[in-house]
Design a protein around this motif. Sequence first.
Motif, PDB file in Angstrom:
ATOM      1  N   PRO A   6       3.710  -9.568  11.214  1.00  0.00           N
ATOM      2  CA  PRO A   6       4.679  -9.383  10.128  1.00  0.00           C
ATOM      3  C   PRO A   6       4.216 -10.020   8.810  1.00  0.00           C
ATOM      4  N   GLU A   7       3.568 -11.206   8.924  1.00  0.00           N
ATOM      5  CA  GLU A   7       3.067 -11.854   7.719  1.00  0.00           C
ATOM      6  C   GLU A   7       1.938 -11.044   7.070  1.00  0.00           C
ATOM      7  N   ALA A   8       1.094 -10.459   7.924  1.00  0.00           N
ATOM      8  CA  ALA A   8       0.006  -9.624   7.407  1.00  0.00           C
ATOM      9  C   ALA A   8       0.564  -8.389   6.710  1.00  0.00           C
ATOM     10  N   LYS A   9       1.610  -7.802   7.311  1.00  0.00           N
ATOM     11  CA  LYS A   9       2.239  -6.631   6.692  1.00  0.00           C
ATOM     12  C   LYS A   9       2.880  -7.003   5.358  1.00  0.00           C
ATOM     13  N   GLN A  10       3.512  -8.189   5.329  1.00  0.00           N
ATOM     14  CA  GLN A  10       4.121  -8.630   4.071  1.00  0.00           C
ATOM     15  C   GLN A  10       3.061  -8.839   2.992  1.00  0.00           C
ATOM     16  N   THR A  11       1.909  -9.339   3.402  1.00  0.00           N
ATOM     17  CA  THR A  11       0.796  -9.511   2.462  1.00  0.00           C
ATOM     18  C   THR A  11       0.344  -8.174   1.910  1.00  0.00           C
ATOM     19  N   LEU A  12       0.253  -7.178   2.790  1.00  0.00           N
ATOM     20  CA  LEU A  12      -0.140  -5.847   2.352  1.00  0.00           C
ATOM     21  C   LEU A  12       0.896  -5.249   1.400  1.00  0.00           C
ATOM     22  N   VAL A  13       2.179  -5.486   1.682  1.00  0.00           N
ATOM     23  CA  VAL A  13       3.240  -4.971   0.814  1.00  0.00           C
ATOM     24  C   VAL A  13       3.137  -5.602  -0.574  1.00  0.00           C
ATOM     25  N   GLU A  14       2.945  -6.938  -0.618  1.00  0.00           N
ATOM     26  CA  GLU A  14       2.830  -7.620  -1.906  1.00  0.00           C
ATOM     27  C   GLU A  14       1.572  -7.188  -2.653  1.00  0.00           C
ATOM     28  N   SER A  15       0.483  -6.991  -1.922  1.00  0.00           N
ATOM     29  CA  SER A  15      -0.754  -6.536  -2.557  1.00  0.00           C
ATOM     30  C   SER A  15      -0.605  -5.125  -3.099  1.00  0.00           C
ATOM     31  N   LEU A  16       0.145  -4.299  -2.361  1.00  0.00           N
ATOM     32  CA  LEU A  16       0.393  -2.936  -2.826  1.00  0.00           C
ATOM     33  C   LEU A  16       1.208  -2.937  -4.113  1.00  0.00           C
ATOM     34  N   GLU A  17       2.178  -3.841  -4.221  1.00  0.00           N
ATOM     35  CA  GLU A  17       2.968  -3.946  -5.442  1.00  0.00           C
ATOM     36  C   GLU A  17       2.095  -4.345  -6.626  1.00  0.00           C
ATOM     37  N   ASP A  18       1.207  -5.311  -6.393  1.00  0.00           N
ATOM     38  CA  ASP A  18       0.295  -5.713  -7.467  1.00  0.00           C
ATOM     39  C   ASP A  18      -0.627  -4.565  -7.853  1.00  0.00           C
ATOM     40  N   ALA A  19      -1.069  -3.801  -6.855  1.00  0.00           N
ATOM     41  CA  ALA A  19      -1.931  -2.648  -7.145  1.00  0.00           C
ATOM     42  C   ALA A  19      -1.172  -1.597  -7.954  1.00  0.00           C
ATOM     43  N   LYS A  20       0.118  -1.418  -7.657  1.00  0.00           N
ATOM     44  CA  LYS A  20       0.931  -0.473  -8.424  1.00  0.00           C
ATOM     45  C   LYS A  20       1.072  -0.921  -9.877  1.00  0.00           C
ATOM     46  N   HIS A  21       1.235  -2.223 -10.074  1.00  0.00           N
ATOM     47  CA  HIS A  21       1.327  -2.745 -11.434  1.00  0.00           C
ATOM     48  C   HIS A  21       0.036  -2.476 -12.203  1.00  0.00           C
ATOM     49  N   LEU A  22      -1.088  -2.680 -11.519  1.00  0.00           N
ATOM     50  CA  LEU A  22      -2.377  -2.401 -12.150  1.00  0.00           C
ATOM     51  C   LEU A  22      -2.518  -0.918 -12.479  1.00  0.00           C
ATOM     52  N   GLU A  23      -2.047  -0.072 -11.584  1.00  0.00           N
ATOM     53  CA  GLU A  23      -2.118   1.369 -11.821  1.00  0.00           C
ATOM     54  C   GLU A  23      -1.250   1.768 -13.011  1.00  0.00           C
ATOM     55  N   GLN A  24      -0.043   1.210 -13.084  1.00  0.00           N
ATOM     56  CA  GLN A  24       0.838   1.516 -14.205  1.00  0.00           C
ATOM     57  C   GLN A  24       0.221   1.079 -15.525  1.00  0.00           C
ATOM     58  N   LEU A  25      -0.357  -0.117 -15.524  1.00  0.00           N
ATOM     59  CA  LEU A  25      -0.967  -0.623 -16.750  1.00  0.00           C
ATOM     60  C   LEU A  25      -2.161   0.233 -17.157  1.00  0.00           C
ATOM     61  N   SER A  26      -3.001   0.591 -16.201  1.00  0.00           N
ATOM     62  CA  SER A  26      -4.174   1.411 -16.530  1.00  0.00           C
ATOM     63  C   SER A  26      -3.756   2.790 -17.019  1.00  0.00           C
ATOM     64  N   ASN A  27      -2.701   3.357 -16.439  1.00  0.00           N
ATOM     65  CA  ASN A  27      -2.215   4.662 -16.890  1.00  0.00           C
ATOM     66  C   ASN A  27      -1.688   4.595 -18.321  1.00  0.00           C
ATOM     67  N   LYS A  28      -0.967   3.526 -18.628  1.00  0.00           N
ATOM     68  CA  LYS A  28      -0.445   3.368 -19.990  1.00  0.00           C
ATOM     69  C   LYS A  28      -1.580   3.166 -20.984  1.00  0.00           C
ATOM     70  N   LEU A  29      -2.564   2.373 -20.589  1.00  0.00           N
ATOM     71  CA  LEU A  29      -3.716   2.166 -21.475  1.00  0.00           C
ATOM     72  C   LEU A  29      -4.469   3.473 -21.707  1.00  0.00           C
ATOM     73  N   LEU A  30      -4.609   4.277 -20.656  1.00  0.00           N
ATOM     74  CA  LEU A  30      -5.293   5.561 -20.794  1.00  0.00           C
ATOM     75  C   LEU A  30      -4.503   6.498 -21.703  1.00  0.00           C
ATOM     76  N   THR A  31      -3.188   6.524 -21.534  1.00  0.00           N
ATOM     77  CA  THR A  31      -2.343   7.370 -22.380  1.00  0.00           C
ATOM     78  C   THR A  31      -2.447   6.958 -23.837  1.00  0.00           C
ATOM     79  N   LEU A  32      -2.371   5.651 -24.087  1.00  0.00           N
ATOM     80  CA  LEU A  32      -2.471   5.146 -25.453  1.00  0.00           C
ATOM     81  C   LEU A  32      -3.831   5.458 -26.044  1.00  0.00           C
ATOM     82  N   SER A  33      -4.883   5.319 -25.246  1.00  0.00           N
ATOM     83  CA  SER A  33      -6.233   5.609 -25.716  1.00  0.00           C
ATOM     84  C   SER A  33      -6.386   7.074 -26.099  1.00  0.00           C
TER      85      SER A  33
END
Length: 345
Positions: free
Chosen positions: A155-182
């Motif tokens: 369960p702890e490993a799964k929670q780690t994956l969930v939190e890492s996935l959220e951080d990855a989503k934040h990175l994806e959102q930021l990169s998409n916004k930067l690409l759009t602005l560019s």
Amino acid sequence: MFTKARLTLTGWYLLIIMMVSICFSAVIYRVLSSEVERFAVVQRTRIERRIQDQLIFPDLPPVNLHQQIAVLDPDLVRETKQRILLILIFINSGIILIAGGLGYILSGKTLKPIAAMIQEQHRFVSDASHELRTPLTALKTNLEVNLRNEDITLPEAKQTLVESLEDAKHLEQLSNKLLTLSQFESSIHTNFSLIRLSDVLPYAIRAVTPLAEKKHITFHKKIALVSFQGNMHDLQDLFITILDNAIKYSPEKSRIDVQAISTQKDIVIRIIDYGIGIAKKDLPNIFDRFYRADSARSKTSSEGYGLGLAIAKRVCEAHHGAIHVESAINKGSTFTITLPKKQLA
């Protein structure tokens, strides 16, 4: 670097001006010297003729001896040439001083937009690095801590994956916004087609309705039935961004007014909220990249990267329109978007 470039550009300005000035001076000196010599020859010829005529006709008035000596004196011609040369040197020296000062001022004005662009680029890189560092650091730390934990459970490993996935989503959102602005800042032309405002605004309202319902916020709509040239996807993102901000910074059980009117040439859309507002000192900067006001708006729990309004402004500019905001603390904000019905070529 800016000072060195300014001095270099001033030097080039001065070199070009001096080359032109020296060439003109050389031509002027040559012409005037030829004229002085020609004048001396003509006068000498005239005096010689008068002397000959006086020998033939003794009744003629005598030739002025001083005039004869002056005209026939080669030193006087040489001195006249030297005076012309000194005058031209004096004039060119003045041109150097004046051109140097004006060139320095002009080079400063020429390089000012470039310096501002470089400064903006440095700020963009710095801000982007800062925004990227936060989720990357969280992602790295979370993974390293759990990898070192030999007693980690499933369960702890799964929670780690969930939190890492959220951080990855934040990175994806930021990169998409930067690409759009560019894309917008690279002057990539937007594909326009005939669209209806009644299709664009209601779609944006529906997209943010779940967020509004959580805060029991209602929409009061008054949308004109009008068609115009634009890019539906970009305009939907524009209105979603403005509406999303209006919801985030509005109190619960409040309302948001969406008004759209059609004039002879333009479409004017106003999105009015009655939330916490924006401080006067922050208004000139809210459309800058990564800018987040340090007023009451930044004290909310809302998340963001400070890119939404920057992209919204670029969308308006791509449609040859404009976006303007009026706001006051604790009284709300009014975003006004003006779009031309017919796009410029």
